[in-house]
Design a protein around this motif. Structure first.
Motif, mmCIF file in Angstrom:
data_model
loop_
_atom_site.group_PDB
_atom_site.id
_atom_site.type_symbol
_atom_site.label_atom_id
_atom_site.label_comp_id
_atom_site.label_asym_id
_atom_site.label_seq_id
_atom_site.Cartn_x
_atom_site.Cartn_y
_atom_site.Cartn_z
ATOM 1 N N SER A 276 -13.061 -31.407 -21.929
ATOM 2 C CA SER A 276 -12.908 -32.694 -21.239
ATOM 3 C C SER A 276 -11.650 -32.731 -20.375
ATOM 4 O O SER A 276 -11.591 -33.471 -19.396
ATOM 5 N N GLN B 90 -19.152 -37.569 -11.829
ATOM 6 C CA GLN B 90 -20.266 -37.945 -12.689
ATOM 7 C C GLN B 90 -21.573 -37.549 -12.010
ATOM 8 O O GLN B 90 -21.669 -37.527 -10.784
ATOM 9 N N TYR C 236 -16.129 -39.270 -14.115
ATOM 10 C CA TYR C 236 -16.029 -39.204 -15.568
ATOM 11 C C TYR C 236 -14.588 -39.525 -15.917
ATOM 12 O O TYR C 236 -13.674 -38.753 -15.655
ATOM 13 N N PRO D 71 -13.369 -39.076 -22.466
ATOM 14 C CA PRO D 71 -14.346 -38.966 -23.553
ATOM 15 C C PRO D 71 -14.498 -40.203 -24.440
ATOM 16 O O PRO D 71 -15.319 -40.205 -25.342
ATOM 17 N N GLU E 178 -15.613 -44.100 -25.059
ATOM 18 C CA GLU E 178 -16.499 -45.152 -24.517
ATOM 19 C C GLU E 178 -17.117 -44.730 -23.190
ATOM 20 O O GLU E 178 -17.018 -45.434 -22.182
ATOM 21 N N THR E 179 -17.811 -43.605 -23.210
ATOM 22 C CA THR E 179 -18.359 -43.040 -21.963
ATOM 23 C C THR E 179 -19.463 -43.894 -21.345
ATOM 24 O O THR E 179 -19.826 -43.691 -20.189
ATOM 25 N N GLY F 270 -16.012 -44.231 -18.998
ATOM 26 C CA GLY F 270 -15.196 -43.727 -20.086
ATOM 27 C C GLY F 270 -13.727 -43.668 -19.713
ATOM 28 O O GLY F 270 -13.355 -43.874 -18.554
ATOM 29 N N TYR F 271 -12.887 -43.413 -20.719
ATOM 30 C CA TYR F 271 -11.451 -43.284 -20.470
ATOM 31 C C TYR F 271 -10.845 -42.285 -21.442
ATOM 32 O O TYR F 271 -11.507 -41.826 -22.388
#
Length: 201
Positions: free
Chosen positions: A30, A55, A88, A91, A93-94, A143-144
């Motif tokens: 990630s 993404q 993206y 990883p 709360e994607t 996500g974050y």
């Protein structure tokens, strides 16, 4: 640390608004060769967004999924909306979307991240972008990235990350491929110079 902590915080941490640049020793898929924009850093942890990972979803896909725009109408979106960047963000709360944007747009849920950049995590801003009345500069992140108390500091101490002042042009550039090299260049560093340090990360 999550979005609630960001909203509740009162003063900025020393990494707020900075880039984290992954060192070659970072093996997590990630974060390998990632550039992270830190939005909040405090004794309770840190949160930010990876800004150089594309993404597979397009912005019209997102609008259709959320039923903001029905499929037949996506063909009539402005060029800006059709090609609006979707990244993206990390990883955690994607399935949740966040919009980093210039401060010329604001709604009740917008949170200032820096003097020039805000964060909005509600559908209002997606509707505004779809209708051509959104912020001048923005990117949608799904996500974050998050760190617990002391975790990020330990990773930096272990030579996992470089950090430097961020640059808006890099954050909002829709071309993600060169962001890693561009962020390193802010420090006068090239990827080749880092390769010799990989054994220490």
């Amino acid at each position: 640390m999550g979005i609630t902590a960001l909203k509740d915080k009162r003063e900025r941490g020393f990494l707020d608004g900075q880039f984290l640049i992954a060192m070659p020793g970072v093996q997590d898929s990630s974060f390998a060769r990632s550039v992270v924009y830190i939005c909040a850093h405090s004794p309770t942890g840190a949160m930010g967004f990876i800004i150089n990972r594309q993404q597979e979803l397009s912005f019209p896909n997102v609008l259709e999924y959320l039923k903001i725009v029905e499929e037949p109408h996506t063909a009539f979106l402005s060029e800006q909306a059709r090609y609006f960047p979707v990244l993206y963000g990390g990883p955690v709360e994607t399935g949740r979307g966040f919009v980093l944007h210039s401060d010329d747009f604001s709604c009740e849920s917008s949170i200032p991240v820096s003097d020039e950049i805000s964060l909005t995590a509600t559908l209002d801003i997606l509707r505004a972008i779809a209708e051509g009345r959104g912020p001048t500069r923005a990117t949608l992140l799904l996500g974050y990235a998050g760190w617990g108390p002391g975790q990020l500091e330990a990773e930096i101490s272990n030579n996992g990350w470089l950090n430097c002042a961020s640059q808006d042009d890099i954050i909002f550039d829709p071309c993600v491929d060169a962001k890693y090299e561009r962020a390193l260049a802010l420090m006068g560093v090239s990827p080749e110079m880092l390769s010799t340090e990989a054994g220490h990360a």
